[in-house]
Design a protein around this motif. Structure first.
Motif, PDB file in Angstrom:
ATOM      1  N   TYR A 113       0.864  -1.191   0.000  1.00 38.05           N
ATOM      2  CA  TYR A 113       0.000   0.000   0.000  1.00 38.05           C
ATOM      3  C   TYR A 113       0.891   1.229   0.000  1.00 38.05           C
ATOM      4  N   TYR A 114       1.592   1.493   1.092  1.00 39.18           N
ATOM      5  CA  TYR A 114       2.679   2.460   1.053  1.00 39.18           C
ATOM      6  C   TYR A 114       3.912   1.709   0.582  1.00 39.18           C
ATOM      7  N   LYS A 115       4.172   1.814  -0.697  1.00 39.15           N
ATOM      8  CA  LYS A 115       5.247   1.025  -1.293  1.00 39.15           C
ATOM      9  C   LYS A 115       6.604   1.659  -1.018  1.00 39.15           C
ATOM     10  N   PRO A 116       7.641   0.845  -0.800  1.00 37.99           N
ATOM     11  CA  PRO A 116       8.993   1.407  -0.727  1.00 37.99           C
ATOM     12  C   PRO A 116       9.337   2.094  -2.042  1.00 37.99           C
ATOM     13  N   GLY A 117       9.789   3.338  -1.931  1.00 36.85           N
ATOM     14  CA  GLY A 117      10.002   4.139  -3.136  1.00 36.85           C
ATOM     15  C   GLY A 117      11.302   3.867  -3.859  1.00 36.85           C
ATOM     16  N   ASN A 118      12.198   3.155  -3.208  1.00 36.07           N
ATOM     17  CA  ASN A 118      13.471   2.822  -3.847  1.00 36.07           C
ATOM     18  C   ASN A 118      14.016   1.561  -3.202  1.00 36.07           C
ATOM     19  N   LEU A 119      15.090   1.053  -3.767  1.00 37.54           N
ATOM     20  CA  LEU A 119      15.641  -0.214  -3.294  1.00 37.54           C
ATOM     21  C   LEU A 119      16.114  -0.103  -1.847  1.00 37.54           C
ATOM     22  N   ALA A 120      16.692   1.026  -1.478  1.00 36.29           N
ATOM     23  CA  ALA A 120      17.176   1.191  -0.108  1.00 36.29           C
ATOM     24  C   ALA A 120      16.034   1.087   0.900  1.00 36.29           C
ATOM     25  N   ALA A 121      14.868   1.642   0.544  1.00 35.36           N
ATOM     26  CA  ALA A 121      13.715   1.566   1.446  1.00 35.36           C
ATOM     27  C   ALA A 121      13.216   0.130   1.569  1.00 35.36           C
ATOM     28  N   LEU A 122      13.250  -0.616   0.478  1.00 34.37           N
ATOM     29  CA  LEU A 122      12.864  -2.024   0.541  1.00 34.37           C
ATOM     30  C   LEU A 122      13.811  -2.797   1.461  1.00 34.37           C
ATOM     31  N   VAL A 123      15.092  -2.556   1.330  1.00 33.33           N
ATOM     32  CA  VAL A 123      16.063  -3.226   2.191  1.00 33.33           C
ATOM     33  C   VAL A 123      15.835  -2.836   3.644  1.00 33.33           C
ATOM     34  N   ASP A 124      15.506  -1.565   3.892  1.00 34.87           N
ATOM     35  CA  ASP A 124      15.194  -1.124   5.257  1.00 34.87           C
ATOM     36  C   ASP A 124      14.045  -1.943   5.842  1.00 34.87           C
ATOM     37  N   CYS A 125      12.987  -2.135   5.051  1.00 34.66           N
ATOM     38  CA  CYS A 125      11.829  -2.910   5.524  1.00 34.66           C
ATOM     39  C   CYS A 125      12.240  -4.332   5.865  1.00 34.66           C
ATOM     40  N   CYS A 126      12.975  -4.952   4.966  1.00 33.12           N
ATOM     41  CA  CYS A 126      13.382  -6.337   5.179  1.00 33.12           C
ATOM     42  C   CYS A 126      14.321  -6.463   6.386  1.00 33.12           C
ATOM     43  N   ALA A 127      15.220  -5.503   6.521  1.00 34.95           N
ATOM     44  CA  ALA A 127      16.155  -5.537   7.643  1.00 34.95           C
ATOM     45  C   ALA A 127      15.417  -5.415   8.971  1.00 34.95           C
ATOM     46  N   ALA A 128      14.398  -4.541   9.019  1.00 33.47           N
ATOM     47  CA  ALA A 128      13.625  -4.374  10.249  1.00 33.47           C
ATOM     48  C   ALA A 128      12.917  -5.676  10.619  1.00 33.47           C
ATOM     49  N   ILE A 129      12.337  -6.330   9.647  1.00 35.35           N
ATOM     50  CA  ILE A 129      11.622  -7.581   9.913  1.00 35.35           C
ATOM     51  C   ILE A 129      12.596  -8.675  10.333  1.00 35.35           C
ATOM     52  N   ALA A 130      13.662  -8.827   9.575  1.00 34.23           N
ATOM     53  CA  ALA A 130      14.625  -9.893   9.861  1.00 34.23           C
ATOM     54  C   ALA A 130      15.277  -9.710  11.228  1.00 34.23           C
ATOM     55  N   SER A 131      15.437  -8.473  11.667  1.00 33.72           N
ATOM     56  CA  SER A 131      16.092  -8.225  12.955  1.00 33.72           C
ATOM     57  C   SER A 131      15.285  -8.759  14.126  1.00 33.72           C
TER      58      SER A 131
END
Length: 306
Positions: A113-131
């Motif tokens: 819905y609120y999509k990550p606007g760039n690759l760095a934001a996508l990595v941020d999302c994944c890093a937060a979850i994986a942590s």
């Protein structure tokens, strides 16, 4: 962090069972797990797209985790839990639960819905979850047709490797074979990239895939075991024939709404996973009868699950 052994096999994307009224039916999971194990499956991917994860509450997903944590290992099945969604905090809660239940791995798709606007934001999302699950291998779930989020996965691997210590690979549900080949080149032996488009499994294998995660493995695992075996021994004609059968099967099921019809087919096989939830539709009994006849004409009695 590598998953050992990696997903170099057929991994079933499981259905979430519901009662006829649409309420959760976790009591079906033991039969579901036993059915899959009896048909040669050793790993399952729960509460993903096939599991209608976006139609489940966080509490319902946790209930499914609890049930699979018992029923999966009891049948010799490894469990990979999809934890992703639009709410990163919920995803972290789910990741923590998956780790506490000793699941083999977790996976998350991109917020849509609120999509990550760039690759760095996508990595941020994944890093937060994986942590939130620091001892559990993490797979990004790339499915741009559903999320609307599309970045080069070879670049994701390069950037995420520096940010996510538990990164195990990508569940690659993206028909872009060029991107897949580039990603395999970057992955080398470090990352695992199971293929996720059932009707293109042969193309994935030819590009370098060593395993796949899919929904049609629920009821047709032998078809795909045979396809892989034909490819491995160099019998391309037979592998192509079996892939043609796969495509015809998927087309027949999709004609009356893929997920609802697929769940109805499981019911006919003795695993009552119930209907699909709104906004998805469900077939009539007559439509399922017609589907079963079509599948029998394609050889379902020979290659279908028993």
């Amino acid at each position: 962090m590598k998953l050992n052994p990696p997903l170099h096999e057929l991994v079933v994307a499981t259905h979430t069972p519901f009662h006829a009224d649409g309420s959760l039916a976790p009591e079906v999971v033991p039969a579901q797990a036993a059915f899959l194990a009896a048909n040669g499956i050793r790993s399952v991917f729960i509460t993903g797209s096939t599991g209608e994860g976006h139609s489940l509450t966080c509490a319902e997903r946790l209930a499914m985790y609890e049930e699979w944590a018992v029923s999966g290992p009891a049948c010799g099945l490894r469990v990979i839990a999809h934890v992703g969604g639009n709410c990163i905090e919920d995803a972290k809660t789910l990741a923590r639960a998956a780790e506490s239940l000793d699941f083999a791995a977790i996976s998350a798709l991109a917020p849509s819905y609120y999509k990550p606007g760039n690759l760095a934001a996508l990595v941020d999302c994944c890093a937060a979850i994986a942590s939130a699950a620091p001892q559990t291998p993490f797979y990004f779930y790339d499915i741009p047709a559903m999320t609307g989020v599309s970045f080069p996965m070879e670049k994701f691997l390069a950037e995420a490797a520096e940010r996510i210590p538990t990164l195990a690979g990508i569940k690659f549900t993206n028909p872009d074979l060029v991107s897949y080949r580039r990603s395999l080149e970057v992955a080398g032996l470090r990352f695992d990239l199971p293929w996720g488009v059932d009707e293109m499994l042969l193309a994935g294998l030819a590009s370098g895939a060593r395993g796949g995660v899919g929904s049609t493995y629920n009821w047709a695992p032998k078809l795909y075991f045979d396809l892989i075996a034909a490819f491995t021994r160099g019998d391309l004609a037979e592998a192509q024939r079996l892939q043609n059968v796969s495509i015809a099967m998927i087309d027949a099921i999709a004609a009356t709404g893929f997920l609802g019809t697929a769940k109805a087919l499981m019911g006919r096989l003795g695993v009552p996973v119930g209907p699909a939830r709104l906004p998805l539709g469900n077939p009539t009994g007559g439509q399922v009868d017609a589907l079963v006849s079509q599948l029998d004409e394609l050889g379902f009695q020979e290659w279908g699950a028993k």
